[in-house]
Design a protein around this motif. Structure first.
Motif, PDB file in Angstrom:
ATOM      1  N   LEU A 294       0.849  -1.188   0.000  1.00  0.00           N
ATOM      2  CA  LEU A 294       0.000   0.000   0.000  1.00  0.00           C
ATOM      3  C   LEU A 294       0.884   1.238   0.000  1.00  0.00           C
ATOM      4  CD1 LEU A 294      -2.738   1.488   0.320  1.00  0.00           C
ATOM      5  CD2 LEU A 294      -2.467   1.215   2.807  1.00  0.00           C
TER       6      LEU A 294
ATOM      7  N   ALA B 209     -10.291  -1.924  -2.629  1.00  0.00           N
ATOM      8  CA  ALA B 209      -9.143  -2.258  -3.474  1.00  0.00           C
ATOM      9  C   ALA B 209      -8.331  -3.400  -2.864  1.00  0.00           C
ATOM     10  CB  ALA B 209      -8.269  -1.017  -3.669  1.00  0.00           C
ATOM     11  N   ILE B 210      -8.114  -3.347  -1.556  1.00  0.00           N
ATOM     12  CA  ILE B 210      -7.369  -4.421  -0.886  1.00  0.00           C
ATOM     13  C   ILE B 210      -8.119  -5.744  -1.009  1.00  0.00           C
ATOM     14  CG2 ILE B 210      -6.600  -5.253   1.378  1.00  0.00           C
ATOM     15  CD1 ILE B 210      -6.016  -2.325   2.104  1.00  0.00           C
TER      16      ILE B 210
ATOM     17  N   THR C 201      -7.634  -7.320  -4.556  1.00  0.00           N
ATOM     18  CA  THR C 201      -6.263  -7.436  -5.055  1.00  0.00           C
ATOM     19  C   THR C 201      -5.616  -8.678  -4.463  1.00  0.00           C
ATOM     20  OG1 THR C 201      -6.058  -5.029  -5.270  1.00  0.00           O
ATOM     21  CG2 THR C 201      -4.014  -6.307  -5.184  1.00  0.00           C
TER      22      THR C 201
ATOM     23  N   VAL D  72      -1.709  -1.536  -4.096  1.00  0.00           N
ATOM     24  CA  VAL D  72      -2.786  -0.549  -4.031  1.00  0.00           C
ATOM     25  C   VAL D  72      -2.121   0.810  -3.848  1.00  0.00           C
ATOM     26  CG1 VAL D  72      -4.769   0.315  -2.741  1.00  0.00           C
ATOM     27  CG2 VAL D  72      -4.492  -2.146  -3.087  1.00  0.00           C
TER      28      VAL D  72
ATOM     29  N   ASP E 242      -5.542  -0.231  -8.078  1.00  0.00           N
ATOM     30  CA  ASP E 242      -5.100  -1.547  -7.608  1.00  0.00           C
ATOM     31  C   ASP E 242      -4.661  -2.406  -8.783  1.00  0.00           C
ATOM     32  OD1 ASP E 242      -7.351  -3.251  -8.643  1.00  0.00           O
ATOM     33  OD2 ASP E 242      -8.544  -2.059  -7.248  1.00  0.00           O
TER      34      ASP E 242
ATOM     35  N   GLY F  20      -5.668  -5.511  -9.050  1.00  0.00           N
ATOM     36  CA  GLY F  20      -6.567  -6.623  -8.763  1.00  0.00           C
ATOM     37  C   GLY F  20      -7.192  -7.249  -9.973  1.00  0.00           C
TER      38      GLY F  20
ATOM     39  N   GLY G  48      -6.602  -4.749 -13.144  1.00  0.00           N
ATOM     40  CA  GLY G  48      -6.742  -3.747 -12.105  1.00  0.00           C
ATOM     41  C   GLY G  48      -7.783  -2.682 -12.390  1.00  0.00           C
TER      42      GLY G  48
END
Length: 400
Positions: free
Chosen positions: A271, A300-301, A304, A310, A331, A333, A388
């Motif tokens: 992060l 976002a966390i 991902t 992030v 992110d 992700g 992402g």
């Protein structure tokens, strides 16, 4: 088969109301310390916590006996407490299949007993007051009634600080109507003192002599609130150092890392928060800012995978008639399909599971959209499946 975690029927209303209180999850512990100690004393337990539950996370905003700041919502016991209006008891966490695999049941915490009461405001449960112990316990009806009174006082404290922040926000905008502010402040203070007297009366009838020594703490807390109110009323010069209800980009960056770095580290995600250094000392209102960015970062966390990234970028953009707090959360992700973006922005998106099997509650991003629009801003989403997503929000701010 994944567990079906409980979701209140009024979850959308509950989250919108919690966001309206605009709680800074790092700022309440000192003001709730006396009530946490009182709750633990009444219950005869080692631990007492005040937990607020948002779309993704259980935030511990007041604690006694356990240094805890947050945990994922799906790991919490209090997520079950907010499902009803009465107390929720788990006699032995180690024998309950819903909880016995969670970290707090194992060493070194080895928690066993849990009792929680919902913290209710305007008919919705924003969180819970809970007491816990490493030994098995039972609570008498008299002690439960005392805990209910303490829970009501906790909600009053949270609402009181919310009102103070709103008053400060209005003062920063106009510096007016100080007599009305004084009246609004002293009303809740009278309620706090009245509840203290109720606790005292309940303590006598329940023969809980130890409760009495903590009543002075509540009165002391009320006095400190009054001092804070007087400080606000005495402020005539708005050209002042950064205060509790204000932020600059440096303070916002540090607060975001304090709040969300543990979530990222737990999932092995990098992060980062980057700010415009040229605007770093400009002071602006904290009003709803943490609610918007926090939901975006948590989302976002969640989506991902491990070893992903992030990135948060913060800036202040000034035009001739306004200043915009510019927020980007990117992110690496799984991405969002175009039809899902439309659902999110229309408020019709359904819950999904995160990359680490985190439970999706389906309300975080619609809440962000609502908050942005209520502040005169907007939310946009750009995403490529498997590559992402970037969430971009702009909030109108007036430099202070």
């Amino acid at each position: 088969m994944k567990e079906n975690f409980p979701i209140p029927q009024n979850e959308s209303e509950r989250l919108f109301h919690l966001s309206s209180l605009d709680v800074d999850y790092t700022s309440l512990n000192d003001s709730l310390k006396d009530l946490n100690r009182l709750a633990a004393k009444v219950a005869g337990t080692e631990i007492s916590l005040v937990n607020l539950i948002d779309a993704y996370t259980q935030w511990t905003v007041g604690s006694h006996g356990l240094d805890l700041q947050q945990m994922s919502r799906e790991e919490s016991v209090c997520q079950y407490t907010i499902m009803g209006d009465q107390g929720f008891e788990v006699p032995d966490l180690s024998t309950d299949e819903r909880f016995n695999k969670n970290f707090y049941v194992d060493d070194p915490l080895a928690l066993r007993y849990y009792f929680g009461l919902p913290l209710q405001d305007n008919g919705v449960n924003i969180g819970a007051l809970c007491v816990m112990d490493t030994s098995l316990k039972t609570l008498s009806p008299e002690k439960v009634e005392l805990l209910k009174i303490i829970g009501d006082e906790i909600v009053n404290r949270i609402k009181f600080y919310h009102r103070l922040e709103n008053m400060q926000h209005r003062l920063n905008d106009a510096n007016q109507n100080s007599k009305k502010v004084a009246h609004d402040i002293r009303g809740p203070l009278a309620g706090i003192i009245g509840l203290s007297e109720m606790i005292s009366q309940q303590g006598n009838s329940a023969n809980v002599a130890e409760v009495m020594e903590f009543i002075k703490m509540i009165h002391s807390g009320s006095k400190s609130l009054l001092d804070l109110a007087d400080e606000i009323l005495s402020q005539s010069d708005l050209e002042k150092p950064i205060g509790e209800n204000e932020l600059n980009l440096i303070a916002l960056k540090n607060k975001l890392l304090q709040l969300y770095q543990p979530q990222a580290t737990h999932k092995k995600i990098l992060l980062s928060v980057v700010i415009n250094e040229q605007q770093k000392n400009v002071i602006f209102s904290k009003h709803k800012v943490l609610q918007v960015i926090g939901n975006l970062v948590s989302n976002a966390i969640k989506f991902t995978p491990e070893k992903g990234k992030v990135s948060v970028v913060l800036d202040l953009i000034s035009t001739t008639d306004q200043t915009l707090l510019d927020i980007s959360v990117t992110d690496t992700g799984i991405g969002i399909a175009p039809y899902r973006i439309e659902q999110i922005l229309s408020g019709s998106a359904e819950s999904t599971i995160g990359t680490g099997d985190e439970k999706g509650y389906g309300f975080g991003l619609p809440l962000v959209k609502h908050l942005c629009e209520s502040l005169g801003g907007k939310l946009t989403i750009e995403s490529t499946a498997g590559a992402g997503t970037t969430f971009h929000a702009q909030l109108i701010q007036q430099p202070i």
